[in-house]
Each structure stands twice: as C-alpha cells, then as structure tokens.
Design an enzyme around this catalytic site. Structure first.
Site, PDB file in Angstrom:
ATOM      1  N   ARG A 158       4.130  19.089   7.312  1.00  0.00           N
ATOM      2  CA  ARG A 158       4.464  18.218   8.319  1.00  0.00           C
ATOM      3  C   ARG A 158       5.791  19.377   8.835  1.00  0.00           C
ATOM      4  NH1 ARG A 158       7.420  14.944   5.263  1.00  0.00           N
ATOM      5  NH2 ARG A 158       6.605  13.237   6.286  1.00  0.00           N
ATOM      6  N   GLU A 181       0.605  -1.148  -0.034  1.00  0.00           N
ATOM      7  CA  GLU A 181       0.508   0.214   0.626  1.00  0.00           C
ATOM      8  C   GLU A 181       0.641   0.981  -0.314  1.00  0.00           C
ATOM      9  OE1 GLU A 181      -4.023  -1.801   2.682  1.00  0.00           O
ATOM     10  OE2 GLU A 181      -2.359  -0.626   3.376  1.00  0.00           O
ATOM     11  N   PRO A 182       1.593   1.497  -1.471  1.00  0.00           N
ATOM     12  CA  PRO A 182       2.432   2.182  -0.799  1.00  0.00           C
ATOM     13  C   PRO A 182       1.571   3.801  -1.440  1.00  0.00           C
ATOM     14  CG  PRO A 182       2.252   1.529  -3.357  1.00  0.00           C
ATOM     15  CD  PRO A 182       1.439   0.643  -2.639  1.00  0.00           C
ATOM     16  N   GLY A 183       1.536   4.816  -1.075  1.00  0.00           N
ATOM     17  CA  GLY A 183       0.745   6.216  -0.639  1.00  0.00           C
ATOM     18  C   GLY A 183       2.748   7.123  -1.400  1.00  0.00           C
ATOM     19  N   TYR A 231       6.086  17.617  11.562  1.00  0.00           N
ATOM     20  CA  TYR A 231       6.720  16.675  12.185  1.00  0.00           C
ATOM     21  C   TYR A 231       7.977  16.649  12.150  1.00  0.00           C
ATOM     22  CZ  TYR A 231       2.972  14.311  10.535  1.00  0.00           C
ATOM     23  OH  TYR A 231       1.457  13.533  10.231  1.00  0.00           O
ATOM     24  N   CYS A 269      -0.463  32.041  11.693  1.00  0.00           N
ATOM     25  CA  CYS A 269      -0.260  33.377  12.891  1.00  0.00           C
ATOM     26  C   CYS A 269       0.657  32.089  13.848  1.00  0.00           C
ATOM     27  CB  CYS A 269      -1.122  34.167  13.719  1.00  0.00           C
ATOM     28  SG  CYS A 269      -1.682  35.398  11.887  1.00  0.00           S
ATOM     29  N   GLU A 270       1.725  32.268  13.615  1.00  0.00           N
ATOM     30  CA  GLU A 270       2.571  30.871  14.264  1.00  0.00           C
ATOM     31  C   GLU A 270       4.307  30.881  14.370  1.00  0.00           C
ATOM     32  OE1 GLU A 270      -0.127  27.554  15.024  1.00  0.00           O
ATOM     33  OE2 GLU A 270       1.441  25.972  15.552  1.00  0.00           O
ATOM     34  N   TYR A 323       1.014  14.076   1.501  1.00  0.00           N
ATOM     35  CA  TYR A 323       0.616  14.453   2.920  1.00  0.00           C
ATOM     36  C   TYR A 323       0.716  16.261   2.953  1.00  0.00           C
ATOM     37  CZ  TYR A 323       0.691   9.682   4.368  1.00  0.00           C
ATOM     38  OH  TYR A 323       0.382   8.075   3.761  1.00  0.00           O
TER      39      TYR A 323
END
Ligand code: LLP
Length: 447
Positions: free
Chosen positions: A330, A290-292, A334, A361-362, A390
């Site tokens: 991402r 199941e490669p994404g 992460y 705003c972060e 993703y």
C-alpha cells in the site's frame, strides 16, 4: 500515538496485542509477522450489525472478503452475523472451505469468467452481482443450460465517486465497474433480468469508493439509486427489495484521518434511504453494506525486525526491516501512510525521525517516511499498526521472498492462521522442461 483495538503497552514497556507480548510473538513465530486481534474484528463487525438493528430496516452486512480472506477470518466475521462479498472462485472456495453456507455469498467482479460463473452456480452461491451486459449474457446462457435460477443484484454506476476527503460527481460515469445510468445500460440490464425467468432481480448495488470520510457522498449515491429505482417502478413495474450501497467506510491510519463511527455511517445511510424512497412514494428497501477495511484494518499489526540502520548525515536515517512491499504494497502503490512504533521499547520517549525501508530491491519500497521513534538499533522490533486490510490479501512473492505468517491473538492466546511460506513453497509450481532437466538436477545437487 493512539493504539487501536486491544493494543497497550505492558509493564515491560512492550507492545501487547490481544493480551500477547509482541516480543514473545516475534520470537515464537519469527518476523515479519501479521498479528490479528480477534476482539477488534468481532467488535467492528458487531458494531455495524448493532447499528443497523437500532435503525429498524431490514439489513445485511456483507464483509468484503477482498480486504483479508482467510478461513479463520471469514469464520469469525460469519460468527458475528455477516454475509460476504466475494470476487473470485478463490474467495468462494475459501468461504466454502471455512464452512460458510453458499447462500451467504454475493459474487462480485467486473469480469467473471464463464468458468467462475458455472462454479458459483454449481456451488449454490446466493447472489451474483451483475456488473455489465456481457456478463449478463454469459450468465443467462449458463442458467438456461443448467435449467436453474439465480438471484441477482445489478451493479449500477451512480455517477458519484468518493475520494478520501471529498466526493465528486463524475458526469461521464467513467468506470470499469458497473452498468451506467446515462447510456441506458442499467435500464437495459434491468429489463433483460426482469424478463428472464432464470433470473430473480433482488435489488441494486453501488460502490462509490474506499476510505471515505464524507457522509454526503453516500447520501448523494443513494439519492441517485432511488431515482433509478423509481424509473424501474414506473417504466418496468419492478420493485427493488434491496439496496446495497457498497463499502468504503474509512479508518484511522494516522492522526490526520477522522473516520465516522459505524453508527454514524449506518445512520446516515438508513436516513438517506428512507428519505429518498418515501419522498418518491416508494416502499423503503432493505439496506446492505459491504465493509472490508473497517472490519479488519484496525485489527492488524505487522511486526518487523530491524536489520540495518543507515545514517546519511543531513539527509535521512534509513531503518531497514525484514519485510516491506511484499507484505504491504500500500505505501508503494498508493503512497498510503501508516504509524509505526518500537514494539520492544514502546514506552520510551521518541527522539529521532527515521524512515522505515523494506527489504525488497526497489527504491520505492518504503513503509513509513519520517517516523518519530526512540533511537532505533539493529535488532529492535518495529510495529506498524492498522495493517489488517489489503496487506496480506495483496501480498506477493516479489524477490522470491516467502509471505509471512499470520497469528490470531485473543486474551493472551496466539494461534497461527496463515503459515509462513517456506522456500519449497516458492518453487512448488515451477516446472522445468525436459530439455533443461539435467541442468536443474545439477543445481539441485549443488543447492
Ligand atoms: N464492495 C465493493 C464492490 C468493493 O469494490 C470494495 C472494495 C468493497 C466493497 C470494500 O471496500 P472497503 O470497505 O474495504 O473500503 N486495495 C485498496 C482498496 C481497494 C478497494 C476495492 N474495493 C487499498 O488498499 O486501499
């Protein structure tokens, strides 16, 4: 820096993707812009499929739609011969709308609602991957009511968890996903599925992680799955026609990432499956993967316009672009690392270290720290590569910023496959209670 797919630097010194000059793309479609290279998607999908053909076992390559689920992408991947891992009614709906036959869908998820299960059954989704005993009960009940059958795989937690650069065996099988082996849940589910005339047990599934750079973790998981399959055979007389070993094949985001080729991943998986089953005197099952990320990740590049250059002497130079964590969460989520280049001056020699900040705003909204680029000016076009997986699929409207458009490029042609959201789309689902209506009417006039 190594450019993925069909990317190259053209005679004008501009980044070109799928035969399209990125400056022209940015002008025509505005920024931020997701650019998707069709050739790269097709090549990745077909390499996985051809690798299996060379191995001679029955196989299925399921594209993990969660990586990037749009109708055009699903059609391309389907055209290359893939089936699909889907995880929600939304992904099922998208696939069906794209004209994909429901039989090609495998429905995953650790908390599929009764409504979603009914939807999957009523739309004739091919397989449901049972994740836990509550779901099994729910599914059995619905199938009984509907007087119909469903093909299923059991998702088993093999007790192997692969991290980016190593793998660990998690003795306690601590995961929200899957039926675990130690406590007997996997065996109980198999027994119940086997006894229920409404369920056809087609095989076992496991998924050990994402962005995996070790073959040993797959081999160990397969060994554990085969040992479980052997127990199923001796204790329950069940034979397993299919073994789905999940996705997780790594890609090269930066030069530190050293993924295996599709051929190497597939060969190792097939070898390990053959060995694990023949050594137990069992028939070798067909293999599914199941490669994404590995299918769509390298195909994506995001183009951003530089709006601000802020130098803090002796500390850092910030380059603020017109996107960020809303279109690619991402790095913030992460600490994922990407490579960047200046698309409008791609042939120039890099000469400064800058950090590319988003527009949200972060403080954590940083896309790339310490990119090495030619001197960056306001108005330059920044390209971040390998953003196909993703990013759009995890995008948000944080700060009520509309999500960017996506264009599909191939041989000099560019087609819009996701429209840029408009300000009106941001309030399309807002509702104002009657008692506040007069206020919003005034604001609407003012606006
Ligand atoms: N199969 C199952 C059951 C999965 O849970 C996943 C990913 C895949 C296949 C596909 O994995 P891939 O080949 O794309 O690595 N949002 C994270 C990744 C989450 C992966 C979730 N499951 C990221 O941006 O890195």
């Amino acid at each position: 820096m190594q450019l993925p797919g069909t990317e190259r630097i053209n005679e004008a010194g501009h980044l070109e993707i799928g035969g399209c000059d990125s400056l022209l793309l940015a002008e025509r479609f505005e920024t931020p812009l997701y650019v998707l290279d069709e050739t790269s998607i097709r090549e990745a999908a077909s390499r996985y499929i051809h690798s299996f053909e060379a191995e001679g076992l029955p196989f299925q390559v399921l594209y993990a739609s969660k990586a990037l689920c749009t109708m055009a992408v699903l059609q391309i991947v389907h055209d290359e011969g893939c089936q699909f891992d889907v995880v929600s009614a939304g992904e099922i709906y998208t696939a069906l709308a794209a004209g994909i036959e429901p039989n090609a869908l495998y429905f995953h998820g650790n908390n599929k609602t009764a409504k979603e299960l009914r939807y999957a059954i009523d739309t004739h989704v091919g397989h449901i991957v049972i994740d836990n005993l509550d779901e099994l009960t729910r599914l059995q009940e619905i199938l009984r009511q509907r007087e119909t059958t469903m093909r299923v795989l059991l998702r088993v937690t093999p007790g192997v968890e692969a991290h980016t650069h190593e793998y660990v065996q998690t003795g306690q099988e601590d995961s929200k996903f899957g039926l675990d082996l130690l406590s007997g849940q996997a065996m109980a589910a198999a027994q119940r599925a086997n006894e229920d005339p409404h369920l056809i047990l087609d095989g076992l599934h496991c998924h050990i992680g994402s962005q995996i750079f070790t073959l040993a973790s797959f081999e160990l998981a397969i060994e554990k799955m085969a040992a479980f399959a052997a127990r199923l055979q001796t204790e329950l007389g069940i034979q397993i026609p299919w073994l789905n070993v999940g996705g997780g094949f790594g890609i090269r985001y930066t030069e530190e990432d050293r993924p295996f080729t599709p051929e190497a991943y597939v060969h190792a998986i097939c070898q390990a499956t053959r060995h694990a089953f023949t050594s137990r005197h069992m028939p070798v099952p067909g293999v599914m993967i199941e490669p994404g990320r590995a299918i769509v990740g390298p195909a994506g590049t995001t183009l951003y316009r530089v709006g601000v250059r802020k130098e803090i002497p002796g500390i850092r130079t910030y380059i603020a672009v017109d996107g960020g964590m809303g279109d690619n969460i991402r790095p913030a989520l992460y600490q994922a690392r990407y490579e960047a280049l200046l698309a409008n001056r791609a042939a120039e020699v890099p000469q400064e270290r800058v950090s590319i900040a988003g527009r949200y705003c972060e403080s954590g909204d940083m896309l790339v720290y310490d990119a090495f680029l030619p001197k960056v000016h306001v108005g330059d076009l920044v390209a971040i590569t390998n953003t196909g997986a993703y990013t759009y699929s995890m995008a948000s409207n944080y700060n009520r910023v509309p999500r960017p458009a996506m264009v599909l490029v191939k041989e000099g042609q560019a087609d819009l496959i996701i429209e840029r959201e408009r300000l009106e789309s941001l309030i399309a689902f807002d509702r104002v209670p009657q008692r506040l209506r007069s206020l919003s009417a005034i604001n609407a006039v003012a606006g």
